[in-house]
Design an enzyme around this catalytic site. Structure first.
Site, PDB file in Angstrom:
ATOM      1  N   ARG A 299     -37.642 -74.134 -51.863  1.00  0.00           N
ATOM      2  CA  ARG A 299     -37.022 -75.013 -52.799  1.00  0.00           C
ATOM      3  C   ARG A 299     -37.138 -74.979 -54.334  1.00  0.00           C
ATOM      4  NH1 ARG A 299     -37.938 -78.739 -49.063  1.00  0.00           N
ATOM      5  NH2 ARG A 299     -36.122 -79.203 -47.755  1.00  0.00           N
TER       6      ARG A 299
ATOM      7  N   LYS B 141     -29.291 -66.643 -64.406  1.00  0.00           N
ATOM      8  CA  LYS B 141     -28.612 -66.592 -63.227  1.00  0.00           C
ATOM      9  C   LYS B 141     -29.126 -65.506 -62.356  1.00  0.00           C
ATOM     10  CE  LYS B 141     -23.796 -66.606 -65.187  1.00  0.00           C
ATOM     11  NZ  LYS B 141     -22.504 -65.966 -65.279  1.00  0.00           N
TER      12      LYS B 141
ATOM     13  N   GLU C  12     -22.612 -53.070 -72.575  1.00  0.00           N
ATOM     14  CA  GLU C  12     -23.097 -54.308 -72.882  1.00  0.00           C
ATOM     15  C   GLU C  12     -23.524 -54.628 -74.319  1.00  0.00           C
ATOM     16  OE1 GLU C  12     -22.301 -56.971 -70.855  1.00  0.00           O
ATOM     17  OE2 GLU C  12     -22.288 -55.727 -68.751  1.00  0.00           O
TER      18      GLU C  12
ATOM     19  N   LYS D  51     -27.624 -63.363 -76.815  1.00  0.00           N
ATOM     20  CA  LYS D  51     -27.294 -63.979 -75.304  1.00  0.00           C
ATOM     21  C   LYS D  51     -28.213 -65.505 -75.315  1.00  0.00           C
ATOM     22  CE  LYS D  51     -27.328 -63.575 -70.429  1.00  0.00           C
ATOM     23  NZ  LYS D  51     -27.185 -62.845 -69.073  1.00  0.00           N
TER      24      LYS D  51
ATOM     25  N   GLU E 122     -22.582 -72.283 -68.117  1.00  0.00           N
ATOM     26  CA  GLU E 122     -21.471 -71.583 -68.115  1.00  0.00           C
ATOM     27  C   GLU E 122     -20.072 -72.842 -67.921  1.00  0.00           C
ATOM     28  OE1 GLU E 122     -20.617 -68.504 -65.536  1.00  0.00           O
ATOM     29  OE2 GLU E 122     -19.933 -67.225 -67.317  1.00  0.00           O
TER      30      GLU E 122
ATOM     31  N   ARG F 196     -20.482 -69.762 -73.066  1.00  0.00           N
ATOM     32  CA  ARG F 196     -21.106 -68.568 -72.353  1.00  0.00           C
ATOM     33  C   ARG F 196     -20.104 -67.709 -71.815  1.00  0.00           C
ATOM     34  NH1 ARG F 196     -26.246 -69.042 -68.545  1.00  0.00           N
ATOM     35  NH2 ARG F 196     -26.512 -67.036 -67.743  1.00  0.00           N
TER      36      ARG F 196
ATOM     37  N   ASN G 244     -18.279 -62.773 -71.362  1.00  0.00           N
ATOM     38  CA  ASN G 244     -17.557 -62.057 -70.616  1.00  0.00           C
ATOM     39  C   ASN G 244     -16.390 -61.108 -71.310  1.00  0.00           C
ATOM     40  OD1 ASN G 244     -18.665 -62.955 -68.288  1.00  0.00           O
ATOM     41  ND2 ASN G 244     -17.384 -64.646 -68.194  1.00  0.00           N
TER      42      ASN G 244
ATOM     43  N   HIS H  72     -15.000 -58.147 -69.688  1.00  0.00           N
ATOM     44  CA  HIS H  72     -15.281 -58.356 -68.307  1.00  0.00           C
ATOM     45  C   HIS H  72     -13.889 -58.784 -67.311  1.00  0.00           C
ATOM     46  CE1 HIS H  72     -19.205 -57.839 -69.727  1.00  0.00           C
ATOM     47  NE2 HIS H  72     -19.791 -57.923 -68.383  1.00  0.00           N
TER      48      HIS H  72
ATOM     49  N   HIS I  37     -13.926 -56.103 -64.511  1.00  0.00           N
ATOM     50  CA  HIS I  37     -13.905 -56.326 -63.024  1.00  0.00           C
ATOM     51  C   HIS I  37     -12.717 -55.920 -62.242  1.00  0.00           C
ATOM     52  CE1 HIS I  37     -16.977 -59.644 -64.023  1.00  0.00           C
ATOM     53  NE2 HIS I  37     -17.487 -58.539 -63.785  1.00  0.00           N
TER      54      HIS I  37
ATOM     55  N   HIS J 120     -20.343 -50.326 -64.218  1.00  0.00           N
ATOM     56  CA  HIS J 120     -19.813 -51.517 -64.864  1.00  0.00           C
ATOM     57  C   HIS J 120     -19.743 -51.391 -66.144  1.00  0.00           C
ATOM     58  CE1 HIS J 120     -19.727 -56.205 -65.515  1.00  0.00           C
ATOM     59  NE2 HIS J 120     -20.764 -55.880 -66.440  1.00  0.00           N
TER      60      HIS J 120
HETATM   61  N1  LIG Z   1     -28.077 -62.165 -63.910  1.00  0.00           N
HETATM   62  C1  LIG Z   1     -27.050 -61.976 -64.667  1.00  0.00           C
HETATM   63  O1  LIG Z   1     -26.767 -62.434 -65.729  1.00  0.00           O
HETATM   64  C2  LIG Z   1     -26.789 -60.383 -64.579  1.00  0.00           C
HETATM   65  C3  LIG Z   1     -25.858 -60.093 -65.996  1.00  0.00           C
HETATM   66  C4  LIG Z   1     -25.306 -58.785 -65.884  1.00  0.00           C
HETATM   67  C5  LIG Z   1     -25.495 -57.912 -64.700  1.00  0.00           C
HETATM   68  N2  LIG Z   1     -26.139 -58.367 -63.634  1.00  0.00           N
HETATM   69  C6  LIG Z   1     -26.479 -57.726 -62.342  1.00  0.00           C
HETATM   70  O2  LIG Z   1     -27.455 -56.453 -62.615  1.00  0.00           O
HETATM   71  C7  LIG Z   1     -26.957 -55.405 -61.556  1.00  0.00           C
HETATM   72  C8  LIG Z   1     -26.982 -54.369 -62.296  1.00  0.00           C
HETATM   73  O3  LIG Z   1     -28.138 -53.941 -63.069  1.00  0.00           O
HETATM   74  P1  LIG Z   1     -28.701 -52.453 -63.254  1.00  0.00           P
HETATM   75  O4  LIG Z   1     -27.429 -51.561 -63.869  1.00  0.00           O
HETATM   76  O5  LIG Z   1     -30.155 -52.614 -63.853  1.00  0.00           O
HETATM   77  O6  LIG Z   1     -28.791 -52.062 -61.865  1.00  0.00           O
HETATM   78  P2  LIG Z   1     -29.899 -51.624 -60.751  1.00  0.00           P
HETATM   79  O7  LIG Z   1     -31.197 -52.506 -60.728  1.00  0.00           O
HETATM   80  O8  LIG Z   1     -29.276 -51.136 -59.573  1.00  0.00           O
HETATM   81  O9  LIG Z   1     -30.782 -50.323 -61.596  1.00  0.00           O
HETATM   82  C9  LIG Z   1     -30.050 -49.103 -62.020  1.00  0.00           C
HETATM   83  C10 LIG Z   1     -30.653 -48.139 -61.529  1.00  0.00           C
HETATM   84  O10 LIG Z   1     -31.812 -47.679 -62.156  1.00  0.00           O
HETATM   85  C11 LIG Z   1     -33.007 -47.350 -61.407  1.00  0.00           C
HETATM   86  N3  LIG Z   1     -33.875 -47.976 -62.540  1.00  0.00           N
HETATM   87  C12 LIG Z   1     -34.284 -49.067 -62.967  1.00  0.00           C
HETATM   88  N4  LIG Z   1     -35.091 -49.148 -64.002  1.00  0.00           N
HETATM   89  C13 LIG Z   1     -35.642 -47.708 -63.866  1.00  0.00           C
HETATM   90  C14 LIG Z   1     -36.555 -47.056 -64.668  1.00  0.00           C
HETATM   91  N5  LIG Z   1     -37.225 -47.617 -65.709  1.00  0.00           N
HETATM   92  N6  LIG Z   1     -36.642 -45.712 -64.525  1.00  0.00           N
HETATM   93  C15 LIG Z   1     -35.970 -45.107 -63.691  1.00  0.00           C
HETATM   94  N7  LIG Z   1     -35.087 -45.781 -62.774  1.00  0.00           N
HETATM   95  C16 LIG Z   1     -34.819 -47.080 -63.045  1.00  0.00           C
HETATM   96  C17 LIG Z   1     -32.715 -48.504 -60.335  1.00  0.00           C
HETATM   97  O11 LIG Z   1     -33.396 -48.250 -59.048  1.00  0.00           O
HETATM   98  C18 LIG Z   1     -31.218 -48.218 -59.879  1.00  0.00           C
HETATM   99  O12 LIG Z   1     -31.156 -46.889 -59.190  1.00  0.00           O
HETATM  100  C19 LIG Z   1     -25.644 -56.040 -60.980  1.00  0.00           C
HETATM  101  O13 LIG Z   1     -26.100 -56.315 -59.483  1.00  0.00           O
HETATM  102  C20 LIG Z   1     -25.187 -57.100 -61.808  1.00  0.00           C
HETATM  103  O14 LIG Z   1     -24.482 -57.963 -60.859  1.00  0.00           O
HETATM  104  C21 LIG Z   1     -26.493 -59.556 -63.577  1.00  0.00           C
HETATM  105 ZN   LIG Z   2     -21.527 -57.131 -67.702  1.00  0.00          ZN
END
Ligand SMILES: NC(=O)c1ccc[n+]([C@@H]2O[C@H](COP(=O)([O-])OP(=O)(O)OC[C@H]3O[C@@H](n4cnc5c(N)ncnc54)[C@H](O)[C@@H]3O)[C@@H](O)[C@H]2O)c1
Ligand SMILES: [Zn+2]
Length: 350
Positions: free
Chosen positions: A120, A142, A184, A220, A230, A234, A238, A241, A245, A258
């Site tokens: 939990r 999030k 972003e 942020k 949100e 917040r 978006n 977005h 999306h 993205h």
């Molecule tokens: N929680 C939130 O508020 C929020 C906000 C925006 C996006 N997201 C989420 O984030 C995700 C996208 O994040 P992302 O783009 O980081 O994706 P990811 O975690 O898949 O990373 C992108 C790629 O880079 C690689 N990688 C990461 N760091 C590295 C490094 N230092 N050196 C070499 N390779 C590296 C990873 O293995 C992957 O292949 C989505 O799932 C999205 O929904 C969440």
């Molecule tokens: Zn985004």
């Protein structure tokens, strides 16, 4: 060292410093009573940075179990989280122990969700290694996973005990993910900070990456602190977005990242805003030029009807209407409710 304090329900700090991964153990020791930790990371990040973090945690007297999952968005589902629960149970993780999320947004979202739900709720610390994770996903609390029906449909709000950002990790991040994160970064300038937008126009963001990260997480942080769950402000995050999306969906979430889709969405909305006399003239051209400077696309060939149709199925649309984020001018944004039936007309306005 730069520190950004976040005063959400459970306050925490974001630290930005080159080489910070080597100090993970010290930070964990000062913030937590954990005796054990599960280090969650993916198959790309593990060989690059796992040992730095493991060694630092071990030196601080913390017993670490590593959990590595297959890199990529395709892993962001409940099955992977279920595997994490098994590792947590086998490692005898208790309520005072913690999860360490080392990786991009996929890792942070999933490890954070495991932390939000295991027993939990247990502590977790974010060590974001992608630009997107460093400027966006690691801040705000999030967490979650995707379902076959859509992205991020299952999740929880769960704040980390700290976010340790080591900009040196970006040295190994493939260029296309730097570009993705820049979508972003530009968004923050558009919605809140005209001076930051100008800075990105005049300088090379990567030459000042610590400043850039600090500015983005501060924006942020400000937005999230005022609206943790949100309900209002917040939504400004978006910007670009809703259409972004829709574009990702039309591409079946492959072939466009993205950040690229968001860039197109931002330009399109700024153009629509200008046509409606809402957005200062010339804003769309400046946003497009800035996106292009950082290798982001600014147009695509879908029709307005296709985009509006794809936007209808977005989970963020509340019933028959949608909250569109619009600009008065660069650095000044607001939300406007618009009926989904009117979206096509709105973006297509001449
Ligand atoms: N929680 C939130 O508020 C929020 C906000 C925006 C996006 N997201 C989420 O984030 C995700 C996208 O994040 P992302 O783009 O980081 O994706 P990811 O975690 O898949 O990373 C992108 C790629 O880079 C690689 N990688 C990461 N760091 C590295 C490094 N230092 N050196 C070499 N390779 C590296 C990873 O293995 C992957 O292949 C989505 O799932 C999205 O929904 C969440
Ligand atoms: Zn985004």
């Amino acid at each position: 060292m730069r520190t950004v304090h976040v005063s959400t329900g459970k306050p925490y700090d974001i630290y930005i410093e080159r080489g910070l991964l080597d100090k993970t153990g010290e930070y964990v020791k000062s913030l937590s009573r954990a005796e054990r930790a599960v280090l969650v990371t993916d198959t790309n990040v593990a060989p690059l940075y796992k040992w730095k973090v493991l060694n630092s945690l071990s030196a601080a007297g913390i017993e670490v179990t590593t959990h590595v999952f297959q890199a990529g968005e395709a892993s962001k589902h409940l099955g992977t989280v279920s595997d994490m629960y098994k590792t947590l149970a086998d490692a005898h993780i208790t309520r005072k122990d913690l999860i360490v999320a080392l990786g991009g947004g996929v890792c942070g979202d999933m490890a954070g969700f495991a932390a939000a739900t295991y027993l939990r709720g247990i502590d977790f610390i974010q060590l974001p290694t992608s630009l997107l994770a460093q400027v966006d996903s690691s801040v705000g609390g999030k967490t979650g996973v995707d379902l076959p029906q859509g992205k991020n449909l299952v999740g929880a709000f769960h704040q980390p005990i700290a976010v340790l950002i080591d900009p040196d990790t970006l040295n190994t991040l493939p260029d296309r993910f730097i570009t993705d994160g820049m979508g972003e970064v530009i968004k923050y300038g558009c919605i809140k900070d005209a001076r930051f937008f100008e800075f990105l126009e005049n300088e090379n963001a990567l030459d000042h990456i610590e400043d850039v990260i600090e500015t983005c997480v501060s924006i942020k942080r400000d937005v999230v602190s005022r609206d943790e769950r949100e309900k209002g402000e917040r939504m400004l995050l978006n910007f670009g977005h809703t259409l972004g999306h829709a574009i990702e969906k039309l591409y079946n979430f492959s072939g466009i990242s993205h950040g690229m889709a968001v860039a197109i969405g931002m330009v399109m909305l700024a153009k629509a805003g200008e046509k409606h006399g809402i957005t200062a003239q010339g804003s769309a051209d400046r946003i497009a030029a800035l996106c292009e400077k950082y290798s982001l696309p600014t147009t695509e060939s879908f029709t307005f009807a296709e985009l509006a149709q794809a936007a209808r199925s977005d989970k963020k649309s509340a019933g028959d209407s949608i909250n569109l984020v619009l600009l008065r001018e660069i650095g000044d944004s607001f939300t406007q409710k618009i009926e989904l039936d009117k979206l096509e007309e709105f973006i297509a306005a001449e």
